[in-house]
Design a protein around this motif. Structure first.
Motif, mmCIF file in Angstrom:
data_model
loop_
_atom_site.group_PDB
_atom_site.id
_atom_site.type_symbol
_atom_site.label_atom_id
_atom_site.label_comp_id
_atom_site.label_asym_id
_atom_site.label_seq_id
_atom_site.Cartn_x
_atom_site.Cartn_y
_atom_site.Cartn_z
ATOM 1 N N TYR A 11 8.011 -0.348 -6.739
ATOM 2 C CA TYR A 11 8.291 0.477 -5.579
ATOM 3 C C TYR A 11 9.271 0.259 -4.529
ATOM 4 O O TYR A 11 9.736 1.296 -4.347
ATOM 5 C CB TYR A 11 6.953 -0.779 -4.575
ATOM 6 C CG TYR A 11 6.951 -0.050 -3.314
ATOM 7 C CD1 TYR A 11 6.136 1.122 -2.868
ATOM 8 C CD2 TYR A 11 7.050 -0.535 -1.915
ATOM 9 C CE1 TYR A 11 5.929 1.095 -1.615
ATOM 10 C CE2 TYR A 11 7.092 -0.911 -0.903
ATOM 11 C CZ TYR A 11 7.052 1.006 -0.457
ATOM 12 O OH TYR A 11 6.163 0.969 0.572
ATOM 13 N N ALA A 39 5.306 -4.100 -9.741
ATOM 14 C CA ALA A 39 4.644 -3.240 -8.979
ATOM 15 C C ALA A 39 5.181 -3.429 -7.859
ATOM 16 O O ALA A 39 6.499 -2.143 -7.071
ATOM 17 C CB ALA A 39 3.448 -3.449 -8.167
ATOM 18 N N ALA A 79 4.965 0.765 -10.002
ATOM 19 C CA ALA A 79 4.108 0.780 -9.130
ATOM 20 C C ALA A 79 2.464 0.818 -8.955
ATOM 21 O O ALA A 79 1.821 -0.532 -9.130
ATOM 22 C CB ALA A 79 4.881 0.714 -8.080
#
Length: 903
Positions: free
Chosen positions: A536, A532, A520
């Motif tokens: 995440y 990203a 991420a």
């Protein structure tokens, strides 16, 4: 055959009917023609005998044909050139003589008659039905066109059909199967020779005919072997192979891809339709090896991708089906060479396919074979090693994977030395990395494999972004998914972990989470926020899952501390996200902190259910201490970042603490003997009242740590606080609210004092901020109604505590309750009536009057049922006395003061 004979019989039976219809139709036509001829002769005779009518004048013409035709008769068409004379001279001029009407146009004058009225739509004839339409169509077929030929063809068809039926019944068409098959084969061979001779003059027709002829020959072989058993299996198989090979040769010689595809399909299906059920897999795979060798030979000369894909699909598809149905470990030695040979075939075909491409198109590789062949072959290899001596040892399969990795690495290195093979080089390099990676889980445990895969996936994602190539990025994502699968596969051994945190399961999950966070970070640095975010969330899910698994595995069940541990973990996660956000701002991190702070609300309720109040238990107080410290630090980090959601986080923060405090204070009366229910409900509301009072009168205490930037959340925070207080207030209206050990006194008991405090704070909140008179009036009326409900509740509570009436649904129906309500409501009405009249407040006077009217209606409808007792009588007497007082003090409404000044 039976259907055909039935059809023929139906036609034969219908022939007489159709002939009769035809003859009747012809005779009817002749009669109609004769009648028409007779009418024509009569009309001609009448025309000759009638006198010639006089020539009609211009006026008659205009009357018959309208002004347009009359103008055409009067005025000739203007000649081009000279300007026409004026209109006056044109009218005075004598019109030219009218030319005589030819005799053929003469007709007797007819008197003008009005047009007949139009028939209504409902009176028009309807369309004929289907049967009528069909009968007319049959009649037209027999009466229009060359009728004799049509009838003759029908009769001939019926005769031929009858002859065929008779011949079939007599056995004229019964021939030995050898002669029938030989005739069909001879016709197919003739068609094949004819098609070969027409291959240049009519290519499409010739190729189609060749394919059809070879197909017919294959069917002849199949029928001779399978249906009539005229041919042994060896001869049938040899003839089939010869026909397939011949079709392949014809396809290559004529550059006919479709014919090659047909030959390949027939070749792969021949063992299936010629199967005797012996299960000789060696013969089957030997035959398929010959076919695949032919495909490799064709690939040397032609880049026919569809041929390669069909060969791959049939070879490995039929091999997989055979393996699932008939494979046994004792057949490994006779099956393994064929699998290796087929893999070599389809390792070479993509190379030949790329070699046949122009130099500018060699990046166009056959990806299905490049990636599909090793993956399918390795999967089949793993299937072959199931059972037998390979069951307990996975190292041979790991060495197979490592060998494939070395092979593809060597091919990639070799192709790098040649030009225009970049795509194939990268593909082989990727396969080399993949099989080398695959060797890891085969040689190591699942949890160790997860760790290696996760770190390798993060490294590949970083490399792909750095080189701006999508293939390593996809591979990195795939490896991280594979790491998760590998860890989940080992779920059965998770229970053997003996130490919290420092165990392979937690470390594997932690590395998967770290790999996701690292990916991420990499994608966010590259400006690809959407990827990203996905990485995440992936890492956050594994981070939370690893912690929850540790809590479930290692916390003592007697503690009931799961909610406490999760609260500390949520505070820790929110703080870490806030610290990272302070250095590298990202909305996903702020959302993480916000959700972590908000999780304290359901966790506080969970803690109360587990051990009666949030701060109890071995870890309860410690959990809230950690939440306090890390929460304040998280808010400070968000303040420094100036993110728009920082205010939302502090808003949630100021809702969590009054909830936790009210749950703690509401638990105290249960710990102290003799305290009534009213104390408990009052203590539940006390923290919310305190926060609401601070928000109204000491906002600076609430605004910290955000300060002035939290001012925009003041209205929302007050709405949320008063919404909670309003729900509490409504609930307490239906609670008895005992004040023990103190005596119960109206208004001066803890619960009703808290209710009164809510009303006072609500008035302080809304009334000063309303400048619009209409809105202010609405709120005054609303607060008045709420206060009236509160007074009613106080009266009913007094009836319960002082009158000894039970607090249940029958309380309101008692005589004491009704009399008390009548007296109190009447007093309120009189006060409003009198005060409004004395002070000139017309709305207050009107409210008192309305309330007195309501009490009167109550007396008539309700209290009259209690006139048999003193309480009911007292209601009527009290109301009458109060009305008398009102009549004496304020008999009329206050006057409306005029705002106009005197002149």
């Amino acid at each position: 055959m039976a259907g055909l004979l039935a059809l023929v019989g139906l036609v034969v039976l219908a022939m007489p009917v159709l002939l009769i219809v035809a003859l009747v139709s012809v005779s009817g036509l002749k009669r109609r023609v004769a009648t028409l001829e007779e009418q024509v002769e009569q009309l001609r005779a009448l025309r000759v005998a009638a006198p010639a009518p006089e020539r009609p004048a211009v006026q008659d013409v205009e009357a018959d044909f309208g002004p347009t035709l009359a103008e055409l008769v009067r005025e000739p068409a203007p000649a081009p050139g000279p300007i026409p004379a004026p209109a006056a001279s044109a009218r005075s001029a004598v019109p030219p003589p009218i030319p005589p009407i030819p005799p053929r146009m003469e007709r007797p004058a007819e008197p003008a008659s009005p047009m007949p009225p139009r028939e209504p739509r409902s009176a028009r004839p309807s369309r004929p039905d289907f049967a009528t339409t069909a009968l007319r169509a049959v009649q037209r077929w027999f009466t229009v066109g060359n009728v004799p030929v049509k009838i003759g063809m029908l009769v001939l068809f019926a005769g031929v059909a009858a002859l065929l039926k008779y011949g079939a019944d007599q056995g004229w068409f019964t021939l030995p199967p050898e002669l029938r098959l030989a005739g069909i084969a001879a016709a197919a061979l003739g068609a094949l020779v004819f098609a070969w001779r027409k291959r240049e003059s009519n290519r499409t027709f010739a190729l189609s005919l060749q394919g059809g002829a070879i197909g017919v020959l294959l069917l002849v072989v199949f029928a001779a072997f399978k249906i009539f058993t005229l041919m042994p299996v060896g001869a049938a198989f040899a003839l089939s192979v010869a026909l397939v090979a011949g079709a392949g040769m014809l396809a290559v010689l004529q550059d006919a891809k479709a014919l090659a595809v047909f030959a390949l399909l027939a070749g792969f299906l021949a063992p299936i339709w010629l199967s005797t059920g012996s299960g000789n897999h060696v013969a089957l795979f030997s035959y398929y090896a010959v076919l695949n060798a032919a495909i490799v030979g064709i690939a040397w000369y032609k880049s026919w991708r569809v041929l390669n894909l069909l060969g791959f699909a049939f070879t490995f598809g039929i091999g997989t089906v055979w393996g699932a149905l008939d494979y046994a470990p004792e057949k490994y030695a006779s099956t393994q060479p064929f699998l290796a040979l087929f893999f070599v075939f389809y390792l070479l075909i993509p190379l030949l396919f790329a070699r046949r491409q122009p130099a500018s198109r060699r990046d166009f590789i056959d990806g299905c074979l490049v990636f599909g062949a090793p993956l399918v072959a390795f999967s089949l290899q793993a299937g072959l090693m199931q059972g037998g001596s390979f069951e307990a040892n996975r190292l041979p399969l790991a060495f197979c994977a490592l060998g494939l990795g070395v092979l593809y690495a060597a091919l990639s290195w070799w192709l790098r030395r040649h030009k225009d093979y970049d795509a194939l080089t990268q593909a082989y390099a990727l396969l080399a990395v993949g099989f080398a990676t695959l060797a890891v889980p085969l040689a190591l445990s699942a949890r160790a494999t997860a760790s290696v895969f996760a770190l390798e996936g993060a490294a590949l994602a970083w490399l792909g972004l750095r080189q701006r190539r999508w293939l390593p990025q996809v591979s990195g994502a795939g490896l991280q998914l594979a790491a998760a699968v590998a860890l989940l596969v080992a779920v059965d051994v998770w229970r053997f972990d003996a130490v919290a945190v420092a165990n392979p399961t937690f470390m594997g999950a932690l590395l998967i989470a770290v790999a996701g966070f690292a990916s991420a970070w990499t994608y966010r640095a590259a400006g690809q926020a959407q990827f990203a975010l996905v990485y995440y969330l992936w890492g956050l899910a594994w981070w939370c899952g690893a912690a929850l698994r540790e809590f479930d595995r290692f916390l003592p069940p007697a503690w009931h501390a799961e909610a406490d541990a999760i609260l500390m973990f949520a505070a820790l996660s929110g703080w870490l996200a806030a610290e990272v956000h302070r250095r590298r701002p990202a909305s996903a991190l702020v959302w993480t902190t916000l959700v972590a702070l908000a999780l304290a609300v359901p966790l506080a309720l969970w803690q109360t259910a587990a051990h009666q109040q949030p701060f109890a238990g071995p870890l309860g107080a410690w959990a809230w201490l950690v939440y306090l410290a890390l929460g304040i630090r998280s808010l400070l980090c968000l303040r420094d970042s100036e993110h728009r959601l920082a205010g939302a986080a502090q808003f949630v923060w100021w809702l969590v603490w009054p909830l936790a405090a009210s749950l703690l204070l509401g638990w105290l009366p249960d710990r102290i003997g003799g305290m009534g229910q009213g104390w408990q409900f009052a203590l539940l509301a006390l923290p919310w009242l305190a926060v609401a009072a601070m928000a109204l009168f000491r906002w600076r205490w609430i605004a910290a740590p955000l300060g002035e930037r939290f001012a925009v959340w003041k209205a929302s925070l007050l709405r949320a606080l008063f919404l909670v207080l309003a729900l509490w207030w409504l609930c307490t209206l239906f609670v008895a609210g005992a004040a023990s050990p103190l005596p119960w006194i109206p208004v001066l008991n803890p619960m009703e004092l808290a209710q009164l405090g809510v009303l006072v704070l609500a008035a302080c909140w809304r009334l000063p901020s309303l400048r619009d008179s209409k809105a202010s009036s609405v709120w005054v009326v609303t607060l008045s109604l709420v206060a009236f409900a509160w007074v009613t509740s106080v009266v009913l509570h007094a009836v319960h505590h002082w009158g000894g009436e039970p607090w249940d649904g029958g309380l309101v129906a008692t005589s004491l309750a009704q009399t008390s309500l009548t007296i109190v409501w009447s007093v309120l009405g009189v006060l409003g009536w009198v005060i409004g009249s004395r002070r000139g407040q017309r709305m207050l006077w009107l409210a008192g009057a309305v309330l007195m009217g309501v009490v009167l209606a109550k007396l008539v409808l309700v209290d009259r049922q209690h006139l048999g007792n003193l309480l009911g009588i007292g209601s009527f007497i009290g109301y009458g006395l109060l009305c008398t007082v009102v009549g004496y003090l304020a008999p009329a409404p206050p006057r409306v003061v005029s705002e106009e000044k005197p002149a």
